[in-house]
Write an enzyme that holds these catalytic residues in place. Structure first.
Site: not given
Length: 317
Positions: A108-110, A137, A141, A180
């Site tokens: 994820s871009s997180c 999270y 990742k 989201h």
């Protein structure tokens, strides 16, 4: 990939996994291994080991994860880090043990630091502090990326990692407590239109900027990477274009046909000020998105209305 290859799609009933199934079937792949979470709890080391020993997949796409929006990430912090670490650790390790030819791990871009230079380049990983609301999270990742690299380094495993931007599409989550921003906006404006409400509340100030990719484009990019890409590290998947949450809300309002006003509630957190992917690395690999945001939201809203009862009943457990 051989046309008869046995491909395990972990998380095939989710928005991402189901899109991957559609893309692979479209390309003529039919030997797909699919298990629901009730049939195979990926957090359970013993049952995952038994599954891989029995099925011996040739390829694995790891799309299974506990996911959610900013509220869910910030509320269920322990669940997010525990579930995601267990799922990916079990699947990645058993893929090594049983000789999987290639594994694609989806993050994820997180994973990028909160204040990383924009657009986000792959090199920005681990260069600063993470956004606090989704840190558990993101940590999970990042660990998944590093696991893939470690197995590649020590054992020569062909494990690759891809980081999608914010996604939307069929089978999205419309639970307002866990969804989201884009599906939440679709549901809020649709409900407000049906009820004739005077205003719709949107969480945050409306100033953060976000990028959105249709999940069918993501599936196409993943299919491309499975066939052509084999490198350590990670590769971003996105459009390279963003807009503010205010602009997104106004676009969804127009597509849904809601006539009232929008009220931004700044008591809710904004999250990272901007998350725009640098997709130049992916472009050099020969892939670019095809579904524009307005076109994609129109299609998703039609899908939402086709499954209106189920989507309107989506509530937190």
């Amino acid at each position: 990939m051989d046309q008869n290859a046995k491909i395990y799609i972990a998380g095939h009933r989710g928005m991402v996994g189901s899109a991957l199934v559609r893309r692979l079937e479209k390309a003529g792949y039919s030997n797909l291994l699919l298990r629901t979470s009730a049939e195979l709890d990926l957090r359970n080391q013993a049952v995952v080991e038994a599954f891989f020993a029995a099925e011996k997949p040739d390829y694995v796409v790891l799309a299974a994860a506990m996911v959610g929006g900013i509220h869910a990430n910030n509320t269920y912090r322990a669940d997010f880090i525990y579930s995601n670490l267990m799922i990916q650790s079990n699947v990645i390790h058993q893929s090594h043990v049983h000789g999987v030819k290639k594994l694609l791990f989806l993050g994820s871009s997180c994973i990028y630091p909160k204040l990383a230079p924009q657009p986000l380049k792959e090199e920005s990983l681990l260069t600063g502090e993470l956004e606090s609301t989704n840190e558990p999270y993101a940590i999970a990742k990042i660990a998944g990326i590093k696991m893939c690299d470690a197995y590649r380094s020590q054992y020569g495993s062909h494990f690759i990692s891809a980081m999608p931007t914010n996604l939307y599409g069929p089978h999205d989550n419309y639970d307002l407590q866990k969804s989201h921003v884009l599906p939440a906006l679709i549901r809020k404006f649709h409900e407000a239109k049906l009820q004739g409400a005077a205003e719709v509340e949107v969480w945050g100030t409306g100033t953060p900027r976000r990028e959105f990719l249709h999940v069918d484009d993501l599936a196409d990019a993943c299919f491309h990477l499975l066939q052509t890409y084999d490198e350590p590290g990670l590769v971003n998947i996105g459009t390279g274009e963003d807009l503010s949450i205010r602009e997104l809300a106004e676009l969804v309002q127009r597509i849904v046909g809601y006539q009232g006003t929008i009220r931004f509630n700044a008591e809710y957190p904004d999250g990272t000020p901007r998350k725009l992917m640098d997709v130049s690395k992916l472009a050099t690999k020969g892939w670019r998105y095809t579904i524009g945001l307005e076109e994609g939201i129109h299609a998703v809203y039609q899908d939402f209305m086709q499954h209106e009862q189920k989507n309107m009943n989506a509530v937190s457990a």
